[in-house]
Design an enzyme around this catalytic site. Sequence first.
Site, PDB file in Angstrom:
ATOM      1  N   GLY A  10       0.812  -1.215   0.000  1.00 47.64           N
ATOM      2  CA  GLY A  10       0.000   0.000   0.000  1.00 47.64           C
ATOM      3  C   GLY A  10       0.845   1.264   0.000  1.00 47.64           C
ATOM      4  O   GLY A  10       2.074   1.210   0.120  1.00 47.64           O
ATOM      5  N   VAL A  12       1.125   3.763   2.267  1.00 48.53           N
ATOM      6  CA  VAL A  12       1.860   3.967   3.515  1.00 48.53           C
ATOM      7  C   VAL A  12       2.885   2.853   3.716  1.00 48.53           C
ATOM      8  O   VAL A  12       4.010   3.110   4.160  1.00 48.53           O
ATOM      9  CB  VAL A  12       0.897   4.047   4.715  1.00 48.53           C
ATOM     10  CG1 VAL A  12       1.668   4.131   6.031  1.00 48.53           C
ATOM     11  CG2 VAL A  12      -0.018   5.264   4.577  1.00 48.53           C
ATOM     12  N   SER A  38      -1.443 -10.681  -3.282  1.00 49.53           N
ATOM     13  CA  SER A  38      -0.062 -10.220  -3.459  1.00 49.53           C
ATOM     14  C   SER A  38       0.975 -11.228  -2.980  1.00 49.53           C
ATOM     15  O   SER A  38       2.175 -11.043  -3.213  1.00 49.53           O
ATOM     16  CB  SER A  38       0.159  -8.900  -2.709  1.00 49.53           C
ATOM     17  OG  SER A  38      -0.627  -7.868  -3.256  1.00 49.53           O
ATOM     18  N   ARG A  97      -6.650   3.161  18.726  1.00 48.67           N
ATOM     19  CA  ARG A  97      -6.197   4.461  19.247  1.00 48.67           C
ATOM     20  C   ARG A  97      -6.890   4.891  20.525  1.00 48.67           C
ATOM     21  O   ARG A  97      -6.248   5.409  21.438  1.00 48.67           O
ATOM     22  CB  ARG A  97      -6.377   5.536  18.161  1.00 48.67           C
ATOM     23  CG  ARG A  97      -5.402   5.391  17.006  1.00 48.67           C
ATOM     24  CD  ARG A  97      -5.670   6.433  15.941  1.00 48.67           C
ATOM     25  NE  ARG A  97      -4.855   6.193  14.748  1.00 48.67           N
ATOM     26  CZ  ARG A  97      -5.178   6.625  13.541  1.00 48.67           C
ATOM     27  NH1 ARG A  97      -6.293   7.341  13.376  1.00 48.67           N
ATOM     28  NH2 ARG A  97      -4.408   6.372  12.512  1.00 48.67           N
ATOM     29  N   CYS A 126      -2.804  11.022  11.145  1.00 51.18           N
ATOM     30  CA  CYS A 126      -1.796  11.908  10.534  1.00 51.18           C
ATOM     31  C   CYS A 126      -1.989  13.373  10.925  1.00 51.18           C
ATOM     32  O   CYS A 126      -1.029  14.058  11.309  1.00 51.18           O
ATOM     33  CB  CYS A 126      -1.809  11.761   9.014  1.00 51.18           C
ATOM     34  SG  CYS A 126      -3.450  11.846   8.271  1.00 51.18           S
ATOM     35  N   SER A 156      -3.630  12.046  -0.887  1.00 51.48           N
ATOM     36  CA  SER A 156      -2.884  10.832  -0.531  1.00 51.48           C
ATOM     37  C   SER A 156      -3.332  10.282   0.814  1.00 51.48           C
ATOM     38  O   SER A 156      -3.120   9.104   1.106  1.00 51.48           O
ATOM     39  CB  SER A 156      -1.375  11.104  -0.519  1.00 51.48           C
ATOM     40  OG  SER A 156      -1.044  12.086   0.439  1.00 51.48           O
ATOM     41  N   LYS A 211     -11.326  12.323  15.383  1.00 50.74           N
ATOM     42  CA  LYS A 211      -9.955  11.917  15.746  1.00 50.74           C
ATOM     43  C   LYS A 211      -9.161  13.122  16.237  1.00 50.74           C
ATOM     44  O   LYS A 211      -8.436  13.041  17.235  1.00 50.74           O
ATOM     45  CB  LYS A 211      -9.256  11.286  14.532  1.00 50.74           C
ATOM     46  CG  LYS A 211      -9.818   9.950  14.094  1.00 50.74           C
ATOM     47  CD  LYS A 211      -9.227   9.540  12.754  1.00 50.74           C
ATOM     48  CE  LYS A 211      -9.964   8.361  12.143  1.00 50.74           C
ATOM     49  NZ  LYS A 211      -9.490   8.054  10.765  1.00 50.74           N
ATOM     50  N   ARG A 233     -10.818  18.275   2.416  1.00 51.13           N
ATOM     51  CA  ARG A 233      -9.940  17.642   1.418  1.00 51.13           C
ATOM     52  C   ARG A 233      -9.720  18.624   0.270  1.00 51.13           C
ATOM     53  O   ARG A 233     -10.675  19.204  -0.262  1.00 51.13           O
ATOM     54  CB  ARG A 233     -10.594  16.368   0.879  1.00 51.13           C
ATOM     55  CG  ARG A 233      -9.655  15.487   0.055  1.00 51.13           C
ATOM     56  CD  ARG A 233      -8.670  14.744   0.910  1.00 51.13           C
ATOM     57  NE  ARG A 233      -9.310  13.819   1.841  1.00 51.13           N
ATOM     58  CZ  ARG A 233      -8.655  13.168   2.796  1.00 51.13           C
ATOM     59  NH1 ARG A 233      -7.346  13.347   2.950  1.00 51.13           N
ATOM     60  NH2 ARG A 233      -9.297  12.351   3.613  1.00 51.13           N
ATOM     61  N   HIS A 240      -0.391  17.534   4.416  1.00 54.71           N
ATOM     62  CA  HIS A 240      -1.573  18.126   5.051  1.00 54.71           C
ATOM     63  C   HIS A 240      -1.211  19.479   5.660  1.00 54.71           C
ATOM     64  O   HIS A 240      -0.122  19.652   6.212  1.00 54.71           O
ATOM     65  CB  HIS A 240      -2.097  17.224   6.171  1.00 54.71           C
ATOM     66  CG  HIS A 240      -2.746  15.963   5.699  1.00 54.71           C
ATOM     67  ND1 HIS A 240      -2.987  15.686   4.372  1.00 54.71           N
ATOM     68  CD2 HIS A 240      -3.211  14.889   6.412  1.00 54.71           C
ATOM     69  CE1 HIS A 240      -3.583  14.494   4.285  1.00 54.71           C
ATOM     70  NE2 HIS A 240      -3.725  14.003   5.497  1.00 54.71           N
TER      71      HIS A 240
END
Length: 335
Positions: A10, A12, A38, A97, A126, A156, A211, A233, A240
């Site tokens: 992926g 990240v 994969s 989290r 992030c 992204s 978050k 966005r 960001h």
Amino acid sequence: MKIAVVGATGMVGQVMLKVLEERNLPITELIPVASEKSVGKKITFKSKQYDIVSMETAISMKPEIAIFSAGGSTSLEYAPKFAEVGCTVIDNSSAWRMDPTKKLVVPEINAHVLTKEDKIIANPNCSTIQMVMVLNPLHLKYKVKRVIVSTYQSVSGTGKAAVDQLNAEIANAVNPGSVEVNAVYPYQIFKNALPQCDVFDADDYTKEELKLIKEPKKIMGDDSIKITATAVRIPVQGGHSESVNIEFENDFDLEEVKNILANTSGVVLQDDVENKVYPMCFYSEGKDEVFVGRIRRDLSQPNTLNCWIVADNLRKGAATNAVQIAEYLIANQLV
């Protein structure tokens, strides 16, 4: 030191492999893990090829550390299975989290809370990471009372399909009908700004906004801080940006604020308006630091500051922070 990267194919995951290579962790064996489709494919790490393996194979290999970037449902299912064989999981999803039994860690702020018993460690969102990197040193000095944050987030952050959508829309604008656009967002993102990051949740806030409201309190260890957020966005590929308004309990000196931030590890002060020096996502892409500038008093009320915070969401906002946690665990013999 066997380290597994779960979700290695992926966006990240690819950056995690790059950061692991750059920071030269003492890895004796890399275990790249991805979905069944994969398995058997190869990736290159430090000029050597590795076969992608399944979750079950990776668990049987008993890595010391597994860095996850494979989505919340995958983490909920497999992180405990890795932990059962003695592996320490660093999870980049939102799955753990806010679990009161799990640590939520930004190494520069609260790595000291980690122990050998922590087998599942959460990597923050992030947007949260870059904000708390600036908030925390100021909180220690002046005590943060309330935060109003508006984000300007790159595509992204949604993943490769969103980047593909933006690039396809740009291509179509230049040459109409040249490519088929597979939409990830409910509207076009090119020449647009979507006031929706993630899905809508409680009280008409998006999950991304919630978050930003909840995670900083856990990381900074202070539930008294009041936070409200709007996440947007924008048609930027990477990096960001955040407009942050911070109200403190105590008054501050602007030059002292700048000096504190300039001397904070992992933070770069870019604040010279006379020469038009300020943080930009274009500049932050590919870098690990958090950039802060446009620092000025809020003229509408006392003890309040405005600033602009920018970071690469795939690096410090995800991969680099996770790798830094791994570095701390290794350096302090917690694995």
